[in-house]
Every structure is written in C-alpha cells, then in structure tokens.
Design a protein around this motif. Structure first.
Motif, PDB file in Angstrom:
ATOM      1  N   THR A  81      -5.786   0.904  -5.018  1.00 27.02           N
ATOM      2  CA  THR A  81      -5.938   2.196  -5.697  1.00 27.02           C
ATOM      3  C   THR A  81      -4.931   2.366  -6.833  1.00 27.02           C
ATOM      4  OG1 THR A  81      -4.464   3.289  -4.086  1.00 27.02           O
ATOM      5  CG2 THR A  81      -6.824   3.302  -3.608  1.00 27.02           C
ATOM      6  N   MET A  94       0.076   2.799  -3.596  1.00 31.88           N
ATOM      7  CA  MET A  94      -1.219   3.477  -3.531  1.00 31.88           C
ATOM      8  C   MET A  94      -1.156   4.844  -4.194  1.00 31.88           C
ATOM      9  SD  MET A  94      -1.642   4.680   0.427  1.00 31.88           S
ATOM     10  CE  MET A  94      -0.557   5.880   1.196  1.00 31.88           C
ATOM     11  N   ALA A 108       0.828  -1.207   0.000  1.00 28.18           N
ATOM     12  CA  ALA A 108       0.000   0.000   0.000  1.00 28.18           C
ATOM     13  C   ALA A 108       0.865   1.260   0.000  1.00 28.18           C
ATOM     14  CB  ALA A 108      -0.931  -0.008   1.206  1.00 28.18           C
ATOM     15  N   TYR A 146      -6.073   0.168  -0.057  1.00 27.33           N
ATOM     16  CA  TYR A 146      -5.223   1.258  -0.538  1.00 27.33           C
ATOM     17  C   TYR A 146      -4.252   0.776  -1.613  1.00 27.33           C
ATOM     18  CZ  TYR A 146      -6.841   4.782   2.741  1.00 27.33           C
ATOM     19  OH  TYR A 146      -7.614   5.700   3.398  1.00 27.33           O
ATOM     20  N   ALA A 147      -3.799  -0.474  -1.506  1.00 26.39           N
ATOM     21  CA  ALA A 147      -2.947  -1.013  -2.558  1.00 26.39           C
ATOM     22  C   ALA A 147      -3.718  -1.126  -3.871  1.00 26.39           C
ATOM     23  CB  ALA A 147      -2.398  -2.374  -2.143  1.00 26.39           C
ATOM     24  N   THR A 182      -7.339   7.829  -2.736  1.00 24.73           N
ATOM     25  CA  THR A 182      -8.728   7.515  -3.033  1.00 24.73           C
ATOM     26  C   THR A 182      -9.363   8.599  -3.889  1.00 24.73           C
ATOM     27  OG1 THR A 182      -9.382   8.529  -0.921  1.00 24.73           O
ATOM     28  CG2 THR A 182      -9.052   6.153  -0.934  1.00 24.73           C
TER      29      THR A 182
END
Length: 318
Positions: free
Chosen positions: A226, A38, A34, A223-224, A41
């Motif tokens: 994303t 990431m 992440a 989150y990873a 978002t």
C-alpha cells in the motif's frame, strides 16, 4: 518438476530448522515492512465504463453539492403526539443546528422549512431531517459519524419515552469487510477436522501452521504494497480466505501421502521426498490453475477486481 520437488522435500527434511527459521524470518521482515510503510487500504470502488459510474462523475462535475453521500434521521412521535408541536419542534430545531456544525456537512434540510415539502408525514407523526455531505461515504471521517450517532442519541433522550429516533441513509449503507471472531472459529474447526482426518494431534498442526505462516506473509506483503500502490480494502480479506483454504488443502495432500507411506514402512526421509515429488506435483498444477483464474479477473477491466485477484493470487502462490 517431480525431480525438483523430490530434492526439495529431501533437503527440507534434512534441514527442518533452517526451513522453519527462514519462513519465520521472512514473515518478520514482511511484517516489519508493513508496519513501517503501509498507508492503509483504499475504500473507493469504481467501475469505469458503466453508465452508473459515468452518471456519478457527471454529477460531481456539474452539481457537486448533490453528488456526495447523504444521511437522514427519522423522528416518530409517541402515540397521540405530533412532531409539529413541542417538544418535537424544539428537538428537531436543535438537531438541525447541531448537524449544521459538523465537519463535512454541506447542507441540512429542515423538515419545517417553507421551501421544503414531503419531509413530514401526512398524519404529522413523523419527520425526516436530511444531511448532504461533501464527498462519498469513505470521505466522511469516523469522528463525524460518531458525532451523528451522539446527536441522534441526545435527541432520543430529550423526547418522550414512546418517541422513536432512527439514523440511516447512504452513509451507513456502506460496510467494509474486516476480520472477526468468525475467522478464528473457522481455523479451530479446520484444526478439529484435521485431527479427525489424521488421527493425530501432532500431524494435524502441520497443514494449519504452514497455511497460517503463508497467509501471514501474504497479508504483510499486501499491506506493505500500500506504500506504492492503491490496494482495495476487500483484497486482504479475499487473500486470507483463499490463502487459508488452499494452504490447508494443498498441505493436506502432501502430509496425507507422507503419513500413508510411513505407515506402510517407508523411511520418513524417503517418504517426505516422495510425497513432495508426487502429491507436490499435483499441488503445483492445482495452484497454477487457481493463479490463472485469479489473475484472469484483470480482464474484466475493473480496477478493484484486478487488485483483488492479484493479491489473492499472491497469497495462493506463497
């Protein structure tokens, strides 16, 4: 299912460190992924097929100058003063000039412009300066937002003590949910309830720690993800809330069954296997119904709801 879970419970009891290290290793790998990949978002929310969304899209195509978000600053004169005289007129002129120089600002409406009406109150005690931005609220940078607040504070300092200055509008009407101290307080309250329920400080930690590890792994994976797809900003918060809720609740079933069996004289290894096979079966059934309900959000045809449901379902599954 019961036989499989029975075997899993017995194997886990016999190899506790392997189980714990495996989960911590998964959490570390997901957390590292992440941090490395990431991209953040997505704060954009749309509801395809609705009249409101179609109206916004039509406005963006035909009149983009008015389709973006807006903000406004309201200046109210002190008792006995009017905004059409100094020092208010000078302060408003300086404010309009300062707003015009900000990044992302398409237009600033001067309340004293001869082509504009309705921005000065009838008694001339209040005036409104309006700003039009290029894009929606999520497209306005944090630097621009902070600059707006700084300009507003400067105007407030320049005017007489009794004058009032307020900054508002659509730009400040959108708030994105984030983690706060409230979640930490909730975890502490959960720990207190578990201590009272089990009458044991050591046992009370098991459901809480397992839930925190599961939620941590789920959030890291979200989150990873994303890096490969758009994840709405509300998805992690929903995953945290549901993950903590079911993580503590489901582990509570198994630990409570295990504790009762041990107190009744069952050997701990046998009790752990039985509890996982019996109460664990109920957990699997309950978890599957929650997964179905969350994934069912995708049938609404609303993109951000679909992402929220899948992300929360992943947290519940873990």
């Amino acid at each position: 299912m019961s036989t499989l879970l029975f075997s899993l419970g017995r194997w886990s009891y016999r190899h506790p460190w392997r189980v714990l290290v495996a989960w911590v290793l998964l959490l570390s790998l997901a957390g590292g992924g992440a941090l490395a990949f990431m991209k953040g978002t997505d704060n954009a929310f749309s509801i395809p097929g609705t009249e409101a969304q179609e109206g916004i899209q039509l406005l963006e195509r035909t009149f983009p100058q008015a389709s973006g978000t807006s903000a406004q600053i309201v200046i109210v004169a002190d008792d006995g003063d009017v905004v059409t005289e100094e020092p208010y007129t000078g302060a408003i002129a300086d404010t309009v000039a300062a707003f015009t120089d900000l990044d992302g600002v398409l237009a600033v409406t001067d309340p004293f412009d001869d082509m504009v009406s309705g921005l000065v109150s009838d008694d001339e005690r209040a005036a409104i300066v309006r700003l039009q931005f290029d894009g929606q609220a999520i497209d306005v940078s944090e630097e621009t937002t902070q600059a707006l607040r700084g300009i507003s504070a400067d105007v407030r300092d320049e005017l007489p003590a009794g004058a009032q200055v307020a900054l508002g509008g659509d730009l400040f009407g959108t708030s994105i949910p984030t983690l706060s101290i409230i979640e930490a307080v909730g975890v502490l309250l959960a720990l207190f309830v578990l201590i009272v329920t089990f009458r044991s400080l050591a046992v009370a930690w098991f459901p809480l720690v397992s839930a925190l590890i599961g939620v941590g792994l789920a959030i890291a994976l979200i989150y990873a993800a994303t890096a490969f797809t758009l994840i709405s900003s509300t998805a992690p918060m929903l995953a945290i809330m549901l993950g903590l809720a079911v993580g503590i609740d489901y582990a509570l079933f198994i630990v409570a069954r295990h504790q009762d069996q041990v107190r009744a004289g069952v050997e701990p290894e046998e009790s752990a296997a039985r509890a996982t096979g019996t109460a664990g079966s109920a957990v699997v059934f309950a978890g599957m119904t929650v997964l179905i309900a969350l994934v069912g959000l995708s049938f609404a045809g609303i993109p951000f709801l679909t992402v929220m449901g899948i992300a929360a379902a992943a947290a519940v599954a873990i």
